[in-house]
Design an enzyme around this catalytic site. Structure first.
Site, PDB file in Angstrom:
ATOM      1  N   ASN A 224    -137.429   3.744 -45.236  1.00  0.00           N
ATOM      2  CA  ASN A 224    -138.257   2.694 -45.848  1.00  0.00           C
ATOM      3  C   ASN A 224    -138.715   1.698 -44.796  1.00  0.00           C
ATOM      4  O   ASN A 224    -139.883   1.275 -44.784  1.00  0.00           O
ATOM      5  CB  ASN A 224    -137.474   1.964 -46.946  1.00  0.00           C
ATOM      6  CG  ASN A 224    -137.270   2.830 -48.176  1.00  0.00           C
ATOM      7  OD1 ASN A 224    -138.002   3.800 -48.380  1.00  0.00           O
ATOM      8  ND2 ASN A 224    -136.268   2.513 -48.969  1.00  0.00           N
TER       9      ASN A 224
ATOM     10  N   TYR B  26    -120.509   6.502 -40.589  1.00  0.00           N
ATOM     11  CA  TYR B  26    -121.117   5.505 -39.700  1.00  0.00           C
ATOM     12  C   TYR B  26    -121.719   6.188 -38.465  1.00  0.00           C
ATOM     13  O   TYR B  26    -122.907   6.019 -38.169  1.00  0.00           O
ATOM     14  CB  TYR B  26    -120.064   4.476 -39.280  1.00  0.00           C
ATOM     15  CG  TYR B  26    -120.639   3.350 -38.441  1.00  0.00           C
ATOM     16  CD1 TYR B  26    -121.535   2.445 -38.995  1.00  0.00           C
ATOM     17  CD2 TYR B  26    -120.291   3.208 -37.101  1.00  0.00           C
ATOM     18  CE1 TYR B  26    -122.083   1.424 -38.232  1.00  0.00           C
ATOM     19  CE2 TYR B  26    -120.831   2.182 -36.335  1.00  0.00           C
ATOM     20  CZ  TYR B  26    -121.715   1.298 -36.905  1.00  0.00           C
ATOM     21  OH  TYR B  26    -122.248   0.289 -36.148  1.00  0.00           O
TER      22      TYR B  26
END
Ligand code: UDP
Length: 225
Positions: A3, A49
């Site tokens: 995005n 992560y």
């Protein structure tokens, strides 16, 4: 990430990714140069992560290739300084808070694992320099190569705070990297950047900031991990 990259593409904005030394995983070479591909566990508890950040770098460079988005990737190593949260769980905040409160210093494993700590102002200067650089899209390590074991850090913090806290040894988290040290030749060459604040001065600033919280009654017991 996608995005934000879409937004950067639509607005013609320059994009800075705060990536991480965790892309090198538990490295088998030291110092870590940007071309090192890393040694990462793809399914362990740290994997979301590490692999998330690795996939982000891939996506960012695809946006650059496909759409010409102006991208920058900083690989940040351990950073510390005033205004860390006391319950952040990081080694320096934990050790300083524990030392100031007279609580046991929680060492995970035997403390022989190493980290290289960059003072926050240096870190910000490095990120600003990368963002301002005219055209550099390959990842750049932004960190301080001054490497210490966790046990050394505990001793340094005890000495600097004058604390009588005892050391306690706890379990080492799974996949905790055993060494970490950036090679910053690229940052020096491309950005003209190198850290300026040494561990002595940086820790003094950090301890002073936590002491202020202690004096204001704002520093309380924190769960370490
Ligand atoms: N660590 C420790 N005691 C603590 C917090 C962390 O011994 O109270 C160790 C941790 O296992 C790791 C190192 O210190 O080896 C740095 O941990 P941190 O969470 O600060 O950063 P990272 O693991 O992301 O490098």
């Amino acid at each position: 990430m996608q995005n934000l990259l879409e937004l950067a593409r639509l607005k013609g904005a320059r994009f800075l990714q705060s990536s991480t030394s965790e892309v090198y995983g538990d490295p088998l070479q030291s110092p870590q140069v940007e071309d090192y591909k890393g040694n990462v566990n793809t399914y362990g508890p740290r994997a979301c992560y590490d692999e998330g950040k690795r996939a982000a770098e891939t996506l960012i460079l695809e946006y650059r290739r496909a759409y010409g988005v102006e991208t920058r990737i900083a690989r940040i190593f351990n950073t510390y300084g005033p205004r860390m949260r006391p319950d952040d769980g990081r080694v320096i905040s934990n050790f300083v808070v524990e030392a100031l409160l007279g609580e046991p210093i929680t060492i995970y494993g035997d403390g022989s694992q190493t980290r290289s700590f960059c003072y926050v102002e240096d870190q910000i200067d490095g990120l600003m320099a990368l963002m301002a650089s005219p055209d550099w899209h390959q990842p750049v390590n932004i960190g301080n190569p001054d490497e210490h074991s966790v046990l050394e850090m505990a001793e340094i913090v005890l000495a600097k705070t004058g604390s009588g806290s005892k050391l306690v040894f706890c379990d080492l988290p799974q996949d905790d990297p055993m060494i970490r040290r950036p090679c910053i030749a690229r940052a020096k060459e491309v950005l003209g950047w190198a850290p300026r604040v040494g561990l002595d001065e940086g820790l003094e600033q950090t301890i002073a900031a936590f002491l202020k919280e202690l004096d204001n009654g704002q520093l309380h017991h924190v769960a370490a991990q």
